[in-house]
Write an enzyme that holds these catalytic residues in place. Structure first.
Site, PDB file in Angstrom:
ATOM      1  N   HIS A  92       0.868  -1.172   0.000  1.00 29.69           N
ATOM      2  CA  HIS A  92       0.000   0.000   0.000  1.00 29.69           C
ATOM      3  C   HIS A  92       0.910   1.227   0.000  1.00 29.69           C
ATOM      4  CE1 HIS A  92      -3.276  -2.674   1.951  1.00 29.69           C
ATOM      5  NE2 HIS A  92      -3.451  -2.604   0.644  1.00 29.69           N
ATOM      6  N   GLU A  95       1.691   3.365   3.089  1.00 34.38           N
ATOM      7  CA  GLU A  95       2.171   2.688   4.303  1.00 34.38           C
ATOM      8  C   GLU A  95       3.673   2.490   4.128  1.00 34.38           C
ATOM      9  OE1 GLU A  95      -0.296  -0.772   4.866  1.00 34.38           O
ATOM     10  OE2 GLU A  95      -2.143   0.414   4.711  1.00 34.38           O
ATOM     11  N   HIS A 199       3.287  -3.730   6.302  1.00 32.27           N
ATOM     12  CA  HIS A 199       2.212  -2.743   6.165  1.00 32.27           C
ATOM     13  C   HIS A 199       2.264  -1.739   7.319  1.00 32.27           C
ATOM     14  CE1 HIS A 199      -0.370  -4.752   2.976  1.00 32.27           C
ATOM     15  NE2 HIS A 199       0.538  -5.679   3.237  1.00 32.27           N
ATOM     16  N   GLU A 289       2.065  -5.488  10.459  1.00 34.37           N
ATOM     17  CA  GLU A 289       1.623  -4.095  10.596  1.00 34.37           C
ATOM     18  C   GLU A 289       2.568  -3.423  11.595  1.00 34.37           C
ATOM     19  OE1 GLU A 289      -0.919  -2.775   8.942  1.00 34.37           O
ATOM     20  OE2 GLU A 289      -1.995  -4.513   8.172  1.00 34.37           O
TER      21      GLU A 289
END
Length: 451
Positions: A92, A95, A199, A289
């Site tokens: 993404h 990110e 991410h 993440e």
């Protein structure tokens, strides 16, 4: 106070000095644009030609190259018995912490090879591929906003993490984006064993499955894979090696026990990359993440590196879990496309031997029964005792030697295609669901000694 006479003391001191020097003279902590990333990777291969290699797996919608840097003892080609590992960042575009961390990791590994014993053993035993940015177009269009979605998608406005084939939704004819096709082709060329994609927007390690067809895989809100025990171990390895992730509450709105989550239990995600890696390509992948804020201020980047550095290294070492080897026919020749199955683990796409007859099965320590099938040969069933491989930077080595079949009616090819019909409830006593808290702590203790 007595001075230590341990021989490891001067070595430890040299590691500390090397780490301090790396911090002082390492790659600048900032957001490098696509041209700067390409220039940096070119400089790396020029400065370290013996163990690095740069290659391009495709282009983005706007024509930017998707550059990969590979590091290892033999960077330009695969060697039998050396597992392939990959990190993918910036899927993404907005990110961005993972993108920065992967560049810093390259800097750390290149400077540490032949200087840091841990890095040296890692790169001598593993071929490491790093794709800093899967979505360079999205990055270039991103605004430096903490949570805004602008720049998340590629230039066609598509979320790349919803664009892969999905075993639970059926392999539809959806149009694949250039970046996704590049990843899919890449994985056909390199048989990766372990992977992670980086991410932002939370601080947690997420593991498959991300999706479900509400079949037997769905258990108490989680979509449970046959290798659930291994995935939990991998996720905990990262979260407990991270300075904060294991607490599970890094962001104000988060509560993740142990800093990990089953992907589907968090939220359903069709067409995700980690499920595609695992189901279709025999590569175990988790999603990391790494920051509450997707595009944090540059002044915070050194802190992210210090928090994630030991976790990035510990996770890479897990590529040496389980068993590896070759499947050989009755004449001792390696065979491709043999089924290599583990009792109690019904994979939706059965694991098969690759070129050179190689197979890799990431497994936690224990006893496992293998069933190996290849046309024209008798089915081979063997039980192996698997030790903890990462501490020695090598999985258990074992070759399966087949015997020629005397039955002329042996089917010409293995008959187990990828199918959702393989989704079945897991036996609560199977190896796939056994808890392994002690094993999870072993790599963390090792890393704490090395860092």
């Amino acid at each position: 106070m007595m001075l230590s006479t341990d021989k490891t003391f001067p070595v430890a001191c040299s590691w500390c000095l090397w780490t301090l020097l790396s911090l002082c003279y390492g790659l600048e902590f900032r957001y490098h644009n696509s041209a700067e990333v390409e220039k940096y990777l070119r400089e790396v291969t020029r400065n370290y030609p013996s163990f690095t290699y740069r290659y391009n797996i495709g282009r983005s919608v706007e024509g930017r190259h998707l550059w990969v840097l590979v590091l290892g003892k033999s960077p330009k080609e695969h060697n039998v018995g050396i597992p392939e590992f990959k990190y993918v960042g910036n899927m993404h575009g907005n990110e961005v912490v993972g993108r920065v961390l992967l560049l810093q990791l390259i800097d750390y590994l290149t400077k540490g090879y032949h200087n840091n014993p841990f890095v040296t053993r890692l790169l001598d035993s593993t071929r490491v591929h790093i794709l800093p940015s899967m979505n360079p177009d999205g990055f270039e269009s991103s605004s430096r906003d903490c949570m805004a979605g602008f720049g998340r998608y590629n230039s066609n406005g598509v979320d790349l993490n919803r664009n892969f084939p999905d075993i639970f939704s059926g392999e539809d004819e959806e149009r694949r984006e250039f970046e996704v096709l590049a990843i899919m082709d890449w994985m056909k060329q390199e048989r990766f064993v372990l992977s992670a994609n980086l991410h932002g927007g939370a601080v947690v390690a997420s593991y498959p499955y991300d999706n479900s067809n509400r079949g037997g895989e769905l258990q108490e809100g989680a979509s449970v894979s046959p290798d659930n025990d291994v995935f939990i171990h991998l996720a905990k390895t990262y979260s407990y090696s991270h300075t904060q992730m294991h607490r599970g509450n890094a962001c104000s709105d988060s509560n993740f026990p142990h800093g990990i989550t089953n992907g589907y239990q968090w939220y359903a995600l069709p067409g995700g990359m980690q499920d595609y890696n695992y189901v279709w390509q025999q590569c175990l992948e988790i999603t990391l993440e790494l920051s509450c804020c997707k595009f944090p201020p540059e002044r915070e980047l050194p802190g992210f590196w210090e928090a994630n550095r030991p976790a990035l290294l510990a996770y890479m070492q897990q590529v040496h879990l389980g068993v590896k080897g070759q499947v050989l026919d009755a004449d001792g020749n390696p065979v491709q496309n043999a089924l290599v199955e583990v009792e109690g683990r019904i994979n939706l796409c059965p694991f098969r031997s690759g070129p050179y007859g190689e197979y890799y099965r990431l497994l936690l320590p224990g006893n496992y029964t293998f069933k190996v099938t290849f046309p024209g040969h008798e089915m081979l069933i063997e039980t192996l005792t698997v030790p903890y491989g990462p501490e020695n930077f090598s999985a258990l080595k074992h070759n399966f030697l087949l015997e020629r079949s005397v039955n002329a009616s042996t089917p010409p090819t293995p008959t187990k295609p990828c199918s959702t019909s393989g989704v079945q409830p897991q036996d609560s006593h199977s190896a796939a669901l056994l808890a392994t808290p002690i094993i999870t702590l072993l790599p963390l203790l090792l890393i704490s000694l090395l860092m």
